[in-house]
Design an enzyme around this catalytic site. Structure first.
Site, PDB file in Angstrom:
ATOM      1  N   LYS A  51       0.816  -1.215   0.000  1.00  0.00           N
ATOM      2  CA  LYS A  51       0.000   0.000   0.000  1.00  0.00           C
ATOM      3  C   LYS A  51       0.857   1.276   0.000  1.00  0.00           C
ATOM      4  O   LYS A  51       0.406   2.335  -0.410  1.00  0.00           O
ATOM      5  CB  LYS A  51      -0.934   0.030   1.212  1.00  0.00           C
ATOM      6  N   SER A 302       1.259  -9.900  -0.273  1.00  0.00           N
ATOM      7  CA  SER A 302       0.935  -8.468  -0.295  1.00  0.00           C
ATOM      8  C   SER A 302       1.273  -7.714   0.986  1.00  0.00           C
ATOM      9  O   SER A 302       1.420  -6.497   0.967  1.00  0.00           O
ATOM     10  CB  SER A 302      -0.544  -8.292  -0.631  1.00  0.00           C
TER      11      SER A 302
HETATM   12  C1  LIG Z   1      -5.156  -3.741   0.783  1.00  0.00           C
HETATM   13  C2  LIG Z   1      -4.577  -5.071   0.805  1.00  0.00           C
HETATM   14  C3  LIG Z   1      -4.921  -6.044  -0.144  1.00  0.00           C
HETATM   15  C4  LIG Z   1      -5.970  -5.822  -1.199  1.00  0.00           C
HETATM   16  O1  LIG Z   1      -5.615  -4.805  -2.110  1.00  0.00           O
HETATM   17  P1  LIG Z   1      -6.723  -4.121  -3.018  1.00  0.00           P
HETATM   18  O2  LIG Z   1      -5.996  -3.116  -3.814  1.00  0.00           O
HETATM   19  O3  LIG Z   1      -7.762  -3.525  -2.109  1.00  0.00           O
HETATM   20  O4  LIG Z   1      -7.313  -5.218  -3.857  1.00  0.00           O
HETATM   21  C5  LIG Z   1      -4.272  -7.262  -0.100  1.00  0.00           C
HETATM   22  N1  LIG Z   1      -3.337  -7.530   0.839  1.00  0.00           N
HETATM   23  C6  LIG Z   1      -2.974  -6.631   1.767  1.00  0.00           C
HETATM   24  C7  LIG Z   1      -1.943  -7.016   2.751  1.00  0.00           C
HETATM   25  C8  LIG Z   1      -3.574  -5.366   1.778  1.00  0.00           C
HETATM   26  O5  LIG Z   1      -3.216  -4.472   2.708  1.00  0.00           O
END
Ligand SMILES: *Cc1c(COP(=O)(O)O)cnc(C)c1O
Length: 326
Positions: A51, A302
């Site tokens: 993010k 992510s």
């Molecule tokens: C926000 C987030 C997501 C999802 O991302 P989007 O852009 O909302 O699809 C996935 N994994 C983590 C760790 C996140 O913080």
């Protein structure tokens, strides 16, 4: 509609601030999944999730006069932390509206970056409407978590790094919440190599992208019940979903049990700490959600922001089942 050119411009803008995250491999994961797996470790990104890329790109794309007024968002988690940190680096005033029951650890992280916190309501709808209100009253710019071109192309820089480091890949697995991450990556990758498959991954119990993808229009969820708190989104965004329809090849679902098992696998075998939202892609690999074998498959990890006490209880659960997962 965003384009590869926009993602490349974002890369120019943010590259000196963000980590180019490592891509790790594991023979064990290869043999269980039947594929050659590559893990793109955004859990090692600044603030512990991807993010930060979108947040940095958003602030750097604003005109300086606007930036002086500050920004506001509604988030209990990674987006709030990322924006707070980006604001600190660029000396932009940041306000984050958080739920009244937000965990002390998350508040401490946001405050640690020097952002202002305002507690309001419990649901994301309440938070967002309060953030909009603050924006109207003060002239601070509202920064969405996913449904904005600047956010999408910031996240898409991950796609550029993957192709740069790995050359040819067959498929990329991406967690889906509001779909900022997958839409950015899809544009960055498909507009260079149209044969690379892009798969979204969602928890079975928070499957709005899956339902929307199959229906061809946005479907909103009422009941969401998953430990993957970054994926508890009622629906994909309006802008992001247009990209999903155009470029995403399929959306795969994983169970809560599979997410927990994937977290334990990553921790125990690969010494990698990820949060539930970041483990869904590895769950999809471990539990054979994609059929073709012997392919070069990238899984996006992510994020890595997880409450350790919750983690302990999930580890216990997985271990006490004494089930042979693989
Ligand atoms: C926000 C987030 C997501 C999802 O991302 P989007 O852009 O909302 O699809 C996935 N994994 C983590 C760790 C996140 O913080």
């Amino acid at each position: 509609m965003i384009s590869l050119k926009d993602v490349k411009a974002a890369r120019e803008r943010i590259s000196k601030y963000v980590h180019k995250t490592p891509i790790l491999t594991s023979k064990t994961l290869d043999s269980i999944s039947g594929n050659q797996a590559f893990l793109k470790c955004e859990n090692f990104q600044k603030t512990g999730s991807f993010k930060f890329r979108g947040a940095m790109n958003f602030l750097l794309s604003m005109c300086p006069d606007e930036r002086k007024k500050g920004v506001v968002t509604g988030s209990s988690g990674n987006h709030g932390q990322a924006l707070a940190c980006a604001g600190k680096l660029l000396e932009v005033d940041v306000t984050v509206v958080v739920p009244e029951d937000a965990s002390p650890a998350k508040l401490a992280a946001i405050e640690g970056y020097g952002a202002k916190i305002e507690k309001f309501g419990r649901t994301s709808t309440e938070r967002l409407s309060r953030a909009f209100e603050i924006s109207k009253e003060t002239g601070k710019v509202f920064v969405p978590a996913f449904d904005h071109p600047w956010i999408m192309v910031g996240q898409g820089t991950i796609g550029l790094e993957i192709l740069e480091d790995l050359g040819h890949v067959d498929a990329i697995l991406v967690p889906c919440g509001g779909c900022g991450l997958i839409s950015g990556i899809a544009v960055a990758v498909k507009e260079q190599m149209k044969n690379v498959k892009i798969y979204g991954v969602e928890p079975e119990q928070s499957n709005s992208t899956y339902l929307s993808f199959k229906a061809g229009h946005i479907v909103e969820l009422k009941d969401i019940n998953t430990i993957a708190d970054g994926l508890r989104t009622a629906s994909p965004g309006r802008i992001t979903f247009e990209v999903v329809k155009k470029y995403v090849d399929d959306v795969l679902l994983v169970s809560e049990e599979q997410i927990k098992a994937a977290m334990v696998f990553l921790l125990e075998r690969m010494k990698i700490l990820v949060e539930p939202s970041g483990a869904v892609t590895v769950a999809a690999l471990l539990f054979h959600k994609i059929l073709p074998r012997n392919k070069r498959v990238v899984a996006i990890l992510s994020g890595g922001n997880v409450d350790l006490l919750s983690l302990c209880s999930w580890v216990k659960e997985v271990k006490q089942q004494q089930k042979e997962f693989w």
